[in-house]
Design a protein around this motif. Structure first.
Motif, PDB file in Angstrom:
ATOM      1  N   MET A   1       0.812  -1.174   0.000  1.00  0.00           N
ATOM      2  CA  MET A   1       0.000   0.000   0.000  1.00  0.00           C
ATOM      3  C   MET A   1       0.866   1.251   0.000  1.00  0.00           C
ATOM      4  SD  MET A   1      -3.084   1.257   2.387  1.00  0.00           S
ATOM      5  CE  MET A   1      -2.089   2.129   3.526  1.00  0.00           C
ATOM      6  N   ALA A   2       2.040   1.175   0.584  1.00  0.00           N
ATOM      7  CA  ALA A   2       2.937   2.337   0.584  1.00  0.00           C
ATOM      8  C   ALA A   2       3.222   2.782  -0.846  1.00  0.00           C
ATOM      9  CB  ALA A   2       4.228   2.002   1.304  1.00  0.00           C
ATOM     10  N   LYS A   3       3.430   1.819  -1.715  1.00  0.00           N
ATOM     11  CA  LYS A   3       3.707   2.129  -3.120  1.00  0.00           C
ATOM     12  C   LYS A   3       2.525   2.866  -3.762  1.00  0.00           C
ATOM     13  CE  LYS A   3       5.799  -0.058  -7.113  1.00  0.00           C
ATOM     14  NZ  LYS A   3       6.301  -1.315  -7.637  1.00  0.00           N
ATOM     15  N   ALA A   4       1.316   2.441  -3.417  1.00  0.00           N
ATOM     16  CA  ALA A   4       0.123   3.084  -3.966  1.00  0.00           C
ATOM     17  C   ALA A   4       0.006   4.535  -3.513  1.00  0.00           C
ATOM     18  CB  ALA A   4      -1.132   2.312  -3.559  1.00  0.00           C
ATOM     19  N   GLN A   5       0.639   4.856  -2.379  1.00  0.00           N
ATOM     20  CA  GLN A   5       0.624   6.229  -1.873  1.00  0.00           C
ATOM     21  C   GLN A   5       1.851   7.020  -2.317  1.00  0.00           C
ATOM     22  OE1 GLN A   5      -0.141   5.579   2.413  1.00  0.00           O
ATOM     23  NE2 GLN A   5      -1.978   6.786   2.042  1.00  0.00           N
ATOM     24  N   GLY A   6       2.708   6.376  -3.113  1.00  0.00           N
ATOM     25  CA  GLY A   6       3.870   7.078  -3.632  1.00  0.00           C
ATOM     26  C   GLY A   6       5.133   6.943  -2.804  1.00  0.00           C
ATOM     27  N   TYR A   7       5.142   6.022  -1.840  1.00  0.00           N
ATOM     28  CA  TYR A   7       6.324   5.811  -1.009  1.00  0.00           C
ATOM     29  C   TYR A   7       7.156   4.666  -1.553  1.00  0.00           C
ATOM     30  CZ  TYR A   7       3.977   8.695   2.452  1.00  0.00           C
ATOM     31  OH  TYR A   7       3.348   9.725   3.100  1.00  0.00           O
ATOM     32  N   VAL A  50      -4.440   1.988   8.329  1.00  0.00           N
ATOM     33  CA  VAL A  50      -4.027   1.217   7.149  1.00  0.00           C
ATOM     34  C   VAL A  50      -5.261   0.812   6.356  1.00  0.00           C
ATOM     35  CG1 VAL A  50      -2.954  -0.931   6.344  1.00  0.00           C
ATOM     36  CG2 VAL A  50      -1.883   0.385   8.192  1.00  0.00           C
ATOM     37  N   VAL A  51      -6.273   0.315   7.040  1.00  0.00           N
ATOM     38  CA  VAL A  51      -7.516  -0.106   6.374  1.00  0.00           C
ATOM     39  C   VAL A  51      -8.194   1.091   5.716  1.00  0.00           C
ATOM     40  CG1 VAL A  51      -9.821  -1.085   6.753  1.00  0.00           C
ATOM     41  CG2 VAL A  51      -7.829  -2.104   7.879  1.00  0.00           C
ATOM     42  N   GLY A  58      -8.384   1.937  -3.029  1.00  0.00           N
ATOM     43  CA  GLY A  58      -8.874   0.750  -3.716  1.00  0.00           C
ATOM     44  C   GLY A  58      -7.919  -0.424  -3.619  1.00  0.00           C
ATOM     45  N   VAL A  59      -7.116  -0.461  -2.541  1.00  0.00           N
ATOM     46  CA  VAL A  59      -6.148  -1.540  -2.321  1.00  0.00           C
ATOM     47  C   VAL A  59      -6.759  -2.534  -1.333  1.00  0.00           C
ATOM     48  CG1 VAL A  59      -3.852  -2.103  -1.411  1.00  0.00           C
ATOM     49  CG2 VAL A  59      -4.193   0.001  -2.740  1.00  0.00           C
ATOM     50  N   SER A  60      -6.680  -3.811  -1.657  1.00  0.00           N
ATOM     51  CA  SER A  60      -7.209  -4.857  -0.790  1.00  0.00           C
ATOM     52  C   SER A  60      -6.204  -5.194   0.315  1.00  0.00           C
ATOM     53  CB  SER A  60      -7.508  -6.110  -1.627  1.00  0.00           C
ATOM     54  OG  SER A  60      -7.944  -7.149  -0.791  1.00  0.00           O
ATOM     55  N   VAL A  61      -6.656  -5.110   1.560  1.00  0.00           N
ATOM     56  CA  VAL A  61      -5.808  -5.481   2.703  1.00  0.00           C
ATOM     57  C   VAL A  61      -6.615  -6.387   3.641  1.00  0.00           C
ATOM     58  CG1 VAL A  61      -4.217  -3.516   2.628  1.00  0.00           C
ATOM     59  CG2 VAL A  61      -6.384  -3.269   3.820  1.00  0.00           C
ATOM     60  N   PRO A  62      -6.928  -7.590   3.179  1.00  0.00           N
ATOM     61  CA  PRO A  62      -7.812  -8.453   3.963  1.00  0.00           C
ATOM     62  C   PRO A  62      -7.263  -8.825   5.344  1.00  0.00           C
ATOM     63  CG  PRO A  62      -6.836  -9.662   2.130  1.00  0.00           C
ATOM     64  CD  PRO A  62      -6.490  -8.225   1.939  1.00  0.00           C
ATOM     65  N   TYR A  63      -5.971  -9.062   5.460  1.00  0.00           N
ATOM     66  CA  TYR A  63      -5.411  -9.446   6.769  1.00  0.00           C
ATOM     67  C   TYR A  63      -5.478  -8.284   7.749  1.00  0.00           C
ATOM     68  CZ  TYR A  63      -3.787 -13.518   4.236  1.00  0.00           C
ATOM     69  OH  TYR A  63      -3.740 -14.644   3.471  1.00  0.00           O
ATOM     70  N   TYR A  64      -5.119  -7.087   7.299  1.00  0.00           N
ATOM     71  CA  TYR A  64      -5.227  -5.908   8.163  1.00  0.00           C
ATOM     72  C   TYR A  64      -6.675  -5.682   8.584  1.00  0.00           C
ATOM     73  CZ  TYR A  64      -0.672  -3.638   8.418  1.00  0.00           C
ATOM     74  OH  TYR A  64       0.616  -3.320   8.736  1.00  0.00           O
ATOM     75  N   THR A  65      -7.587  -5.870   7.655  1.00  0.00           N
ATOM     76  CA  THR A  65      -9.006  -5.661   7.956  1.00  0.00           C
ATOM     77  C   THR A  65      -9.476  -6.640   9.016  1.00  0.00           C
ATOM     78  OG1 THR A  65      -9.376  -4.861   5.704  1.00  0.00           O
ATOM     79  CG2 THR A  65     -11.326  -5.559   6.947  1.00  0.00           C
TER      80      THR A  65
END
Length: 81
Positions: A1-7, A50-51, A58-65
């Motif tokens: 998800m960091a990548k999706a935010q530009g990190y 994070v969730v 629009g990133v899936s994070v099922p374990y965090y959820t």
């Protein structure tokens, strides 16, 4: 998800993260202590963020959820005592 935010966490991020976890070994984190003392946890500010950010991107994070929801339920159960 960091990548999706530009990190860019770097190529060694996962290697370094797992090395750190091996070094600290099995331990209780602060949220476990919070639950034991019937104190509110920090789940909304940690896993909850994070969730939230993942949903916005629009990133899936099922374990965090799942983990966030489980801790929230434990929070309710312990604080009800």
């Amino acid at each position: 998800m960091a990548k999706a935010q530009g990190y860019d966490l770097g190529e060694k991020y996962l290697t370094d993260a797992f090395a750190y976890l091996e070094k600290v070994g099995i331990h209780k984190d602060s949220m476990c202590g919070d639950l034991e003392r019937n104190n509110p946890t920090e789940i909304d500010f940690l896993g909850g963020k994070v969730v939230k950010y993942a949903r916005e991107l629009g990133v899936s994070v099922p374990y965090y959820t799942v983990m966030t929801n489980l801790v929230k339920e434990l929070d309710k159960a312990y604080s009800a005592k």
